[in-house]
Design a protein around this motif. Structure first.
Motif, mmCIF file in Angstrom:
data_model
loop_
_atom_site.group_PDB
_atom_site.id
_atom_site.type_symbol
_atom_site.label_atom_id
_atom_site.label_comp_id
_atom_site.label_asym_id
_atom_site.label_seq_id
_atom_site.Cartn_x
_atom_site.Cartn_y
_atom_site.Cartn_z
ATOM 1 N N TRP A 31 0.828 -1.200 0.000
ATOM 2 C CA TRP A 31 0.000 0.000 0.000
ATOM 3 C C TRP A 31 0.866 1.255 0.000
ATOM 4 N N PRO A 36 -2.629 4.829 -2.456
ATOM 5 C CA PRO A 36 -3.932 5.193 -3.024
ATOM 6 C C PRO A 36 -4.729 6.048 -2.039
ATOM 7 N N ARG A 37 -5.490 6.950 -2.566
ATOM 8 C CA ARG A 37 -6.360 7.774 -1.712
ATOM 9 C C ARG A 37 -7.639 6.978 -1.493
ATOM 10 N N ASP A 38 -7.626 6.208 -0.416
ATOM 11 C CA ASP A 38 -8.734 5.311 -0.153
ATOM 12 C C ASP A 38 -9.134 5.380 1.315
ATOM 13 N N THR A 39 -10.001 4.490 1.711
ATOM 14 C CA THR A 39 -10.475 4.447 3.087
ATOM 15 C C THR A 39 -9.325 4.266 4.069
ATOM 16 N N LEU A 83 -7.796 -3.466 6.943
ATOM 17 C CA LEU A 83 -7.786 -2.968 5.565
ATOM 18 C C LEU A 83 -6.501 -3.353 4.848
ATOM 19 N N TYR A 87 -6.015 -5.539 1.571
ATOM 20 C CA TYR A 87 -5.268 -5.003 0.430
ATOM 21 C C TYR A 87 -4.249 -6.027 -0.047
#
Length: 97
Positions: A31, A36-39, A83, A87
């Motif tokens: 990650w 990444p612009r994610d949760t 998370l 991932y």
């Protein structure tokens, strides 16, 4: 410390990927390379804010707010690790080569 350069030197490659914590750490390594612009980024930011809040409350000798902020931070870190394990499960073959 995520992304700390000495980690691969200090800690050997895991024997397997059965442990949830192993998948979480390996997922975080993947990650971090992509960010990444994610949760997960939002959860990590919220955990960081809770940690800072806990430190400030502790510095001011306010035990209840410090304890509450610590509980929130740890809960958010567990969500973040979940998370990251997810991932890793989704991306584990994509970055080998």
């Amino acid at each position: 410390m995520p992304g700390w350069p000495a980690n691969p030197v200090i800690f050997p490659k895991p024997a397997d990927e059965h442990a949830w914590s192993t998948r979480a750490v390996l997922g975080e390594e993947l990650w971090i390379t992509e960010r990444p612009r994610d949760t997960a980024m939002a959860v990590n930011a919220a955990a960081t804010l809770a940690g800072i809040t806990a430190l400030i409350a502790a510095r001011r000798r306010r035990a209840a707010p410090a304890a509450a902020a610590t509980v929130v931070m740890m809960a958010l870190l567990l969500v973040y690790w979940r998370l990251m394990a997810g991932y890793y499960s989704r991306h584990r073959g994509a970055n080998t080569g």
